[in-house]
Design a protein around this motif. Structure first.
Motif, PDB file in Angstrom:
ATOM      1  N   GLY A 170       0.680   5.798  -1.118  1.00 27.71           N
ATOM      2  CA  GLY A 170      -0.183   6.908  -1.520  1.00 27.71           C
ATOM      3  C   GLY A 170       0.560   8.015  -2.232  1.00 27.71           C
ATOM      4  O   GLY A 170       0.054   8.613  -3.178  1.00 27.71           O
ATOM      5  N   THR A 171       1.798   8.269  -1.800  1.00 25.86           N
ATOM      6  CA  THR A 171       2.564   9.379  -2.373  1.00 25.86           C
ATOM      7  C   THR A 171       3.614   8.864  -3.344  1.00 25.86           C
ATOM      8  O   THR A 171       3.984   7.680  -3.343  1.00 25.86           O
ATOM      9  CB  THR A 171       3.271  10.171  -1.268  1.00 25.86           C
TER      10      THR A 171
ATOM     11  N   VAL B 293      -1.823  -1.597  -3.946  1.00 28.26           N
ATOM     12  CA  VAL B 293      -2.925  -0.669  -3.701  1.00 28.26           C
ATOM     13  C   VAL B 293      -2.377   0.752  -3.608  1.00 28.26           C
ATOM     14  O   VAL B 293      -1.432   1.024  -2.852  1.00 28.26           O
ATOM     15  CB  VAL B 293      -3.662  -1.017  -2.390  1.00 28.26           C
ATOM     16  N   SER B 294      -2.974   1.661  -4.378  1.00 28.51           N
ATOM     17  CA  SER B 294      -2.646   3.089  -4.276  1.00 28.51           C
ATOM     18  C   SER B 294      -3.829   3.803  -3.626  1.00 28.51           C
ATOM     19  O   SER B 294      -4.970   3.662  -4.058  1.00 28.51           O
ATOM     20  CB  SER B 294      -2.381   3.686  -5.654  1.00 28.51           C
ATOM     21  N   THR B 295      -3.537   4.586  -2.567  1.00 29.74           N
ATOM     22  CA  THR B 295      -4.603   5.308  -1.873  1.00 29.74           C
ATOM     23  C   THR B 295      -4.909   6.654  -2.518  1.00 29.74           C
ATOM     24  O   THR B 295      -5.848   7.332  -2.114  1.00 29.74           O
ATOM     25  CB  THR B 295      -4.229   5.516  -0.393  1.00 29.74           C
ATOM     26  N   GLY B 296      -4.088   7.064  -3.507  1.00 28.63           N
ATOM     27  CA  GLY B 296      -4.455   8.190  -4.364  1.00 28.63           C
ATOM     28  C   GLY B 296      -4.024   9.571  -3.953  1.00 28.63           C
ATOM     29  O   GLY B 296      -4.484  10.562  -4.544  1.00 28.63           O
ATOM     30  N   GLN B 297      -3.137   9.712  -2.962  1.00 25.10           N
ATOM     31  CA  GLN B 297      -2.722  11.070  -2.575  1.00 25.10           C
ATOM     32  C   GLN B 297      -2.042  11.822  -3.720  1.00 25.10           C
ATOM     33  O   GLN B 297      -2.276  12.999  -3.933  1.00 25.10           O
ATOM     34  CB  GLN B 297      -1.769  11.029  -1.368  1.00 25.10           C
TER      35      GLN B 297
ATOM     36  N   GLU C  27       6.736   7.295  -1.694  1.00 26.47           N
ATOM     37  CA  GLU C  27       6.455   5.944  -1.209  1.00 26.47           C
ATOM     38  C   GLU C  27       6.491   4.943  -2.357  1.00 26.47           C
ATOM     39  O   GLU C  27       7.023   3.839  -2.215  1.00 26.47           O
ATOM     40  CB  GLU C  27       5.086   5.907  -0.525  1.00 26.47           C
TER      41      GLU C  27
ATOM     42  N   ARG D 144      -2.180  11.041  -7.118  1.00 20.70           N
ATOM     43  CA  ARG D 144      -2.730  10.280  -8.228  1.00 20.70           C
ATOM     44  C   ARG D 144      -2.091  10.688  -9.550  1.00 20.70           C
ATOM     45  O   ARG D 144      -1.711   9.827 -10.368  1.00 20.70           O
ATOM     46  CB  ARG D 144      -4.248  10.507  -8.292  1.00 20.70           C
TER      47      ARG D 144
ATOM     48  N   VAL E  86       0.845  -1.200   0.000  1.00 19.01           N
ATOM     49  CA  VAL E  86       0.000   0.000   0.000  1.00 19.01           C
ATOM     50  C   VAL E  86       0.877   1.246   0.000  1.00 19.01           C
ATOM     51  O   VAL E  86       1.799   1.369   0.811  1.00 19.01           O
ATOM     52  CB  VAL E  86      -0.929   0.018   1.231  1.00 19.01           C
TER      53      VAL E  86
END
Length: 276
Positions: free
Chosen positions: A238-239, A265-269, A242, A271, A236
């Motif tokens: 997001g940035t 999984v990308s949390t989209g911060q 990362e 994107r 996982v």
């Protein structure tokens, strides 16, 4: 996390003599090796491994258990590969991977009959009493899993047992063990060993009856069949930083896709920065 160059680890039923650590540390430094009290030799894929302990000489083995004296930096080898099983055989996996990835051999230190101060196990009866984890109601399955684990390390991970890579050293170990066992039969707890053998034989009988009534445990199937999909890795991030840091991990997971499933999984911060 560990600042000391060398460390000593003990099972909770091991009561070392006052000079054991000093003695084992000297052997570890001299031989650049993992040093233990009780070791095993792999002889055949169908046999449980030959036990070796309390010898007059320091001898090489395939793996040790119950006590380890070694460089703290060698601990990293324990996690170089995903464990074959997470409930058993960590001693086998550690020595095998230390040899594969670090060229680190494993020995048991000499424990002369006339010098109890350098014995690792000054109270051997503690290891075979009713509280011992090795005297289990499912001992047959437990021992099969251990044998299966080392066989798997040989077949898939590139571990070569001592009897195949250095037969002269293996023969020396066997001769030293045989000589020491009969010379030290009282100190080695021959009566306790017989009692333990009787308990294990009864446990095996009960275990065989259980196997007739139900299929083998998932743990045994797991070792016989190799790595299973019971472990699934989720990565996982997001940035963008990362994602950059985790990219090598994701590539390695993809390289091991045959035996290790994973999900990214990308949390989209970030994107836009992460878009292909």
């Amino acid at each position: 996390m560990i600042s000391a160059e060398y460390i000593a680890l003990f099972d909770d039923d091991k009561i070392p003599g006052p000079r054991w650590v000093e003695h084992a540390l000297a052997e570890s430094k001299t031989r650049e090796s993992i040093i233990g009290y009780s070791g095993r030799l792999w002889i055949s894929s169908k046999l449980y491994h030959v036990p070796v302990y309390r010898t007059e000489d320091t001898v090489q083995v395939d793996y040790v258990g119950q006590c380890w004296v070694m460089k703290s930096s060698w601990i990293q080898h324990m996690w170089r590969d995903r464990p074959v099983t997470v409930e058993n055989a960590e001693d086998m996996q550690f020595s095998a991977q230390a040899l594969i990835y670090g060229g680190v051999r494993t020995f048991i230190a000499s424990q002369p009959r006339n010098d109890p101060s350098v014995w690792c196990d000054s109270k051997p009866s503690y290891g075979v009493d009713k509280h011992s984890s090795s005297i289990r109601s499912d001992h047959l399955a437990w021992s099969r899993e251990r044998t299966g684990t080392l066989n798997y390390m040989i077949k898939t991970r590139g571990f070569t047992p001592l009897v195949l890579r250095a037969p002269t050293a293996a023969w020396k170990t066997l001769l030293s063990w045989e000589k020491s066992f009969w010379a030290n039969k009282e100190e080695n707890g021959l009566v306790d060993l017989k009692r333990m053998g009787d308990i294990l034989a009864e446990n095996d009988r009960v275990d065989q009856e259980k196997e007739k009534a139900c299929p083998p445990s998932s743990a045994i199937s797991f070792v016989k069949g190799g790595l299973s999909s019971q472990f699934h890795v989720m990565v996982v991030f997001g940035t963008r930083p990362e994602a950059v840091k985790l990219a090598p991990v994701i590539l390695e997971l993809r390289a091991r896709a045959a035996d290790l499933t994973h999900t990214v999984v990308s949390t989209g911060q970030h994107r836009e920065m992460l878009a292909p």
